[in-house]
Design a protein around this motif. Structure first.
Motif, PDB file in Angstrom:
ATOM      1  N   GLN A  99       0.886   4.392  -0.777  1.00 44.45           N
ATOM      2  CA  GLN A  99      -0.210   5.318  -0.504  1.00 44.45           C
ATOM      3  C   GLN A  99      -1.447   4.469  -0.288  1.00 44.45           C
ATOM      4  N   ILE A 100      -2.066   4.633   0.869  1.00 44.85           N
ATOM      5  CA  ILE A 100      -3.225   3.831   1.217  1.00 44.85           C
ATOM      6  C   ILE A 100      -4.426   4.285   0.399  1.00 44.85           C
ATOM      7  N   GLY A 101      -5.078   3.307  -0.236  1.00 43.87           N
ATOM      8  CA  GLY A 101      -6.303   3.599  -0.978  1.00 43.87           C
ATOM      9  C   GLY A 101      -7.504   3.546  -0.049  1.00 43.87           C
ATOM     10  N   GLY A 102      -7.509   2.567   0.820  1.00 48.10           N
ATOM     11  CA  GLY A 102      -8.588   2.410   1.789  1.00 48.10           C
ATOM     12  C   GLY A 102      -8.583   1.016   2.362  1.00 48.10           C
ATOM     13  N   HIS A 103      -9.376   0.829   3.401  1.00 48.55           N
ATOM     14  CA  HIS A 103      -9.540  -0.512   3.945  1.00 48.55           C
ATOM     15  C   HIS A 103     -10.937  -0.668   4.540  1.00 48.55           C
ATOM     16  N   SER A 111      -1.211   1.680  -3.151  1.00 46.51           N
ATOM     17  CA  SER A 111      -0.333   1.740  -4.322  1.00 46.51           C
ATOM     18  C   SER A 111       1.100   1.922  -3.863  1.00 46.51           C
ATOM     19  N   LEU A 112       1.985   1.153  -4.456  1.00 50.82           N
ATOM     20  CA  LEU A 112       3.427   1.345  -4.267  1.00 50.82           C
ATOM     21  C   LEU A 112       3.796   2.508  -5.177  1.00 50.82           C
ATOM     22  N   ILE A 113       4.212   3.641  -4.580  1.00 52.31           N
ATOM     23  CA  ILE A 113       4.416   4.860  -5.368  1.00 52.31           C
ATOM     24  C   ILE A 113       5.871   5.319  -5.447  1.00 52.31           C
ATOM     25  N   GLU A 114       6.720   4.732  -4.606  1.00 50.43           N
ATOM     26  CA  GLU A 114       8.130   5.159  -4.608  1.00 50.43           C
ATOM     27  C   GLU A 114       9.005   4.057  -4.031  1.00 50.43           C
ATOM     28  N   GLU A 142       5.860   2.994 -13.047  1.00 43.59           N
ATOM     29  CA  GLU A 142       5.435   4.242 -12.400  1.00 43.59           C
ATOM     30  C   GLU A 142       4.883   3.945 -11.009  1.00 43.59           C
ATOM     31  N   LYS A 143       4.034   2.913 -10.934  1.00 47.63           N
ATOM     32  CA  LYS A 143       3.464   2.484  -9.651  1.00 47.63           C
ATOM     33  C   LYS A 143       2.870   1.101  -9.826  1.00 47.63           C
ATOM     34  N   ILE A 144       2.590   0.469  -8.685  1.00 45.53           N
ATOM     35  CA  ILE A 144       1.868  -0.804  -8.656  1.00 45.53           C
ATOM     36  C   ILE A 144       0.707  -0.616  -7.679  1.00 45.53           C
ATOM     37  N   SER A 145      -0.512  -0.876  -8.134  1.00 40.91           N
ATOM     38  CA  SER A 145      -1.683  -0.773  -7.269  1.00 40.91           C
ATOM     39  C   SER A 145      -2.158  -2.166  -6.887  1.00 40.91           C
ATOM     40  N   TYR A 146      -2.535  -2.311  -5.627  1.00 36.89           N
ATOM     41  CA  TYR A 146      -2.937  -3.604  -5.073  1.00 36.89           C
ATOM     42  C   TYR A 146      -4.333  -3.504  -4.461  1.00 36.89           C
ATOM     43  N   GLU A 147      -5.138  -4.517  -4.699  1.00 40.12           N
ATOM     44  CA  GLU A 147      -6.406  -4.697  -3.994  1.00 40.12           C
ATOM     45  C   GLU A 147      -6.355  -6.089  -3.396  1.00 40.12           C
TER      46      GLU A 147
END
Length: 159
Positions: free
Chosen positions: A70-74, A84-87, A96-101
């Motif tokens: 799921q795109i957070g933004g760019h 975030s890797l959601i699935e 549950e998930k991994i969020s990346y910046e």
């Protein structure tokens, strides 16, 4: 649920603007060409913008069939993006998930420095070790390194 943060930095001989485009705006086009032994296709819901879902389908024989981001933004001006890797992928029953910046910066010697901050959201009382995180990073190089090589071999791509 626990949250574990890990910061990671790597270098590349490719310019920041080209890496940024290859991993955001042009990913659906670039990844299957650059990593045909890994990525079968990339499906983007609408435009690759905040809230959109991106499904990465992998070739047969790999440990995972697909992943959904799921795109957070760019930010095209600062060559940064979040998602975030959601699935799917390496989440399993532990995460549950991994969020990346991520941010690509110009390196003094040319090329780029990729700065990555990852947050691992675990299920229940599960923990994730540094060795497990390093293994996930190594696995992601199955796309990153071929994309980097593709950009070096194709100077007209992602300009």
């Amino acid at each position: 649920m626990g949250v574990f943060t890990y910061d990671y930095e790597s270098t590349s001989p490719v310019a920041p603007v080209r890496l940024f485009k290859a991993f955001t705006i042009e990913a659906a086009k670039v990844w299957p060409k650059a990593a045909p032994n890994t990525v079968k296709s990339v499906e983007v819901e609408a435009n690759p913008s905040s809230g959109s879902i991106v499904k990465i389908n992998f070739v047969e024989g790999l440990p995972f069939q697909y992943m959904k981001h799921q795109i957070g933004g760019h930010d095209e001006n600062n060559f940064s993006y979040s998602y975030s890797l959601i699935e799917g992928g390496p989440l399993g029953d532990k995460l549950e998930k991994i969020s990346y910046e991520n941010k690509f910066e110009a390196a003094a010697s040319g090329g780029s420095i990729c700065k990555s901050s990852m947050k691992f959201y675990t299920v229940g009382d599960n923990v994730i070790t540094e060795d497990e995180i390093k293994a996930l990073i190594k696995g992601s190089e199955g796309v990153y390194k071929p994309v980097e090589a593709y950009l070096l071999a194709n100077p007209e791509a992602c300009n």
